[in-house]
Design a protein around this motif. Sequence first.
Motif, PDB file in Angstrom:
ATOM      1  N   LEU A   1      -2.040   8.288  11.971  1.00  0.00           N
ATOM      2  CA  LEU A   1      -3.313   8.132  11.245  1.00  0.00           C
ATOM      3  C   LEU A   1      -4.120   9.427  11.190  1.00  0.00           C
ATOM      4  O   LEU A   1      -4.885   9.650  10.246  1.00  0.00           O
ATOM      5  CB  LEU A   1      -4.173   7.051  11.910  1.00  0.00           C
ATOM      6  N   SER A   2      -3.940  10.281  12.205  1.00  0.00           N
ATOM      7  CA  SER A   2      -4.778  11.483  12.283  1.00  0.00           C
ATOM      8  C   SER A   2      -4.493  12.459  11.132  1.00  0.00           C
ATOM      9  O   SER A   2      -5.279  13.354  10.859  1.00  0.00           O
ATOM     10  CB  SER A   2      -4.597  12.181  13.635  1.00  0.00           C
ATOM     11  N   THR A   3      -3.364  12.274  10.440  1.00  0.00           N
ATOM     12  CA  THR A   3      -3.028  13.184   9.341  1.00  0.00           C
ATOM     13  C   THR A   3      -3.438  12.601   7.982  1.00  0.00           C
ATOM     14  O   THR A   3      -3.194  13.215   6.944  1.00  0.00           O
ATOM     15  CB  THR A   3      -1.513  13.468   9.307  1.00  0.00           C
TER      16      THR A   3
ATOM     17  N   HIS B   1      -1.189   7.421   2.479  1.00  0.00           N
ATOM     18  CA  HIS B   1      -2.310   6.716   3.113  1.00  0.00           C
ATOM     19  C   HIS B   1      -1.898   6.195   4.491  1.00  0.00           C
ATOM     20  O   HIS B   1      -0.713   5.959   4.740  1.00  0.00           O
ATOM     21  CB  HIS B   1      -2.748   5.524   2.245  1.00  0.00           C
ATOM     22  N   GLY B   2      -2.887   6.005   5.370  1.00  0.00           N
ATOM     23  CA  GLY B   2      -2.634   5.460   6.698  1.00  0.00           C
ATOM     24  C   GLY B   2      -3.172   4.036   6.789  1.00  0.00           C
ATOM     25  O   GLY B   2      -4.073   3.665   6.024  1.00  0.00           O
TER      26      GLY B   2
ATOM     27  N   TRP C   1      -6.604   2.602   5.533  1.00  0.00           N
ATOM     28  CA  TRP C   1      -6.892   1.190   5.271  1.00  0.00           C
ATOM     29  C   TRP C   1      -6.974   0.485   6.628  1.00  0.00           C
ATOM     30  O   TRP C   1      -6.078   0.652   7.463  1.00  0.00           O
ATOM     31  CB  TRP C   1      -5.771   0.549   4.454  1.00  0.00           C
ATOM     32  N   VAL C   2      -8.024  -0.284   6.828  1.00  0.00           N
ATOM     33  CA  VAL C   2      -8.194  -1.012   8.090  1.00  0.00           C
ATOM     34  C   VAL C   2      -8.082  -2.500   7.765  1.00  0.00           C
ATOM     35  O   VAL C   2      -8.929  -3.041   7.039  1.00  0.00           O
ATOM     36  CB  VAL C   2      -9.547  -0.667   8.745  1.00  0.00           C
ATOM     37  N   ILE C   3      -7.021  -3.145   8.263  1.00  0.00           N
ATOM     38  CA  ILE C   3      -6.758  -4.506   7.777  1.00  0.00           C
ATOM     39  C   ILE C   3      -6.545  -5.538   8.884  1.00  0.00           C
ATOM     40  O   ILE C   3      -5.973  -5.244   9.936  1.00  0.00           O
ATOM     41  CB  ILE C   3      -5.538  -4.538   6.824  1.00  0.00           C
ATOM     42  N   ASP C   4      -7.024  -6.722   8.608  1.00  0.00           N
ATOM     43  CA  ASP C   4      -6.726  -7.880   9.443  1.00  0.00           C
ATOM     44  C   ASP C   4      -6.046  -8.894   8.530  1.00  0.00           C
ATOM     45  O   ASP C   4      -6.673  -9.439   7.624  1.00  0.00           O
ATOM     46  CB  ASP C   4      -8.023  -8.465  10.030  1.00  0.00           C
TER      47      ASP C   4
ATOM     48  N   ILE D   1       0.847  -1.212   0.000  1.00  0.00           N
ATOM     49  CA  ILE D   1       0.000   0.000   0.000  1.00  0.00           C
ATOM     50  C   ILE D   1       0.882   1.262   0.000  1.00  0.00           C
ATOM     51  O   ILE D   1       0.676   2.181  -0.793  1.00  0.00           O
ATOM     52  CB  ILE D   1      -0.942   0.013   1.234  1.00  0.00           C
ATOM     53  N   LEU D   2       1.893   1.264   0.889  1.00  0.00           N
ATOM     54  CA  LEU D   2       2.709   2.485   1.018  1.00  0.00           C
ATOM     55  C   LEU D   2       3.593   2.736  -0.203  1.00  0.00           C
ATOM     56  O   LEU D   2       3.882   3.885  -0.536  1.00  0.00           O
ATOM     57  CB  LEU D   2       3.551   2.426   2.291  1.00  0.00           C
TER      58      LEU D   2
END
Length: 275
Positions: free
Chosen positions: A79-81, A66-67, A86-89, A59-60
């Motif tokens: 993450l706040s910026t 992206h966070g 992306w929220v991943i498991d 991703i990066l």
Amino acid sequence: MQPFQTDTIKELALQCATTAGQLSLERMKQPYLVEYKTSASDLVTAVDKEVERQIVQTILDRYPDHGILGEEGTFEGDLSTCDTVWVIDPIDGTTNFVHQQINFSVSIAVYHKGQPLIGVVYDPSRDELFHAAKGEGAYLNERRLQLDRQVKLEEALLCTSVFWNKRAEQMGIDLIVKKLAGKVRGMRLLGSAALEMSYVAAGRLDGYVSLSLNPWDFGAGKILVEEAGGVVTKMNGLPLPMDQKSSVMACNPTFYEELRNYLMIEEGLSTETES
Ligand code: IPD
Ligand code: CA
Ligand code: CA
């Protein structure tokens, strides 16, 4: 700052999920380190960490701004910026994975400015790819998923894990759900929340209830179920958060109100303190 390009980002999410799932399946055949996180029933393996690192790097490389909120905490940025998170498991269903069971999955959700826009769940054991984008429908591989069947509660096949939750026991919800089990067609427990929610989207299960899930367990499943025409909320009826633990109710719309009334969860009581 680039505008959010749903198609391109979804394509990357699909690629990350399938590559990660295939890597897990490969690694499962060889020895790997298993550690306890907090107890013998809360596991993490070297494969969870390796798979998450691989997804984060992919991703990066493409989107350095992206966070990523991943279960194994591989992303080190702030993450706040980040507008896009992306929220991943990497492995949802680690206990199944360790016991050489088939029910584990990779779960990837993409949020933009706090809105859930893309959800992908990949089951490598069955090569099933569940995917959805906001306003564009939910799919299992190429097949569109649509919950257009009317299902009465007594005909429903439900899925839950509340029987094993200490907080549920303190609140008496385990008994309410036990009583519910006698009213519905049957109850199942597969051990991968992301897969269970994908099955609700696919109509294989009619509803899923959990008192406490992490954001990486439900992020992708929420979009999948909603895009298939289902309803997903906290047990108290409020929307699911992006980055906090929450209870989850995901089901066919026909009996959503009936099920919620049956569970009778008061606002604020649902999950905020977890065991
Ligand atoms: C777990 C699974 C399980 C759910 C647990 C989760 P993990 O995720 O989704 O079905 O009941 O609450 O923690 O630890 O295997 O990624
Ligand atoms: Ca999980
Ligand atoms: Ca996991």
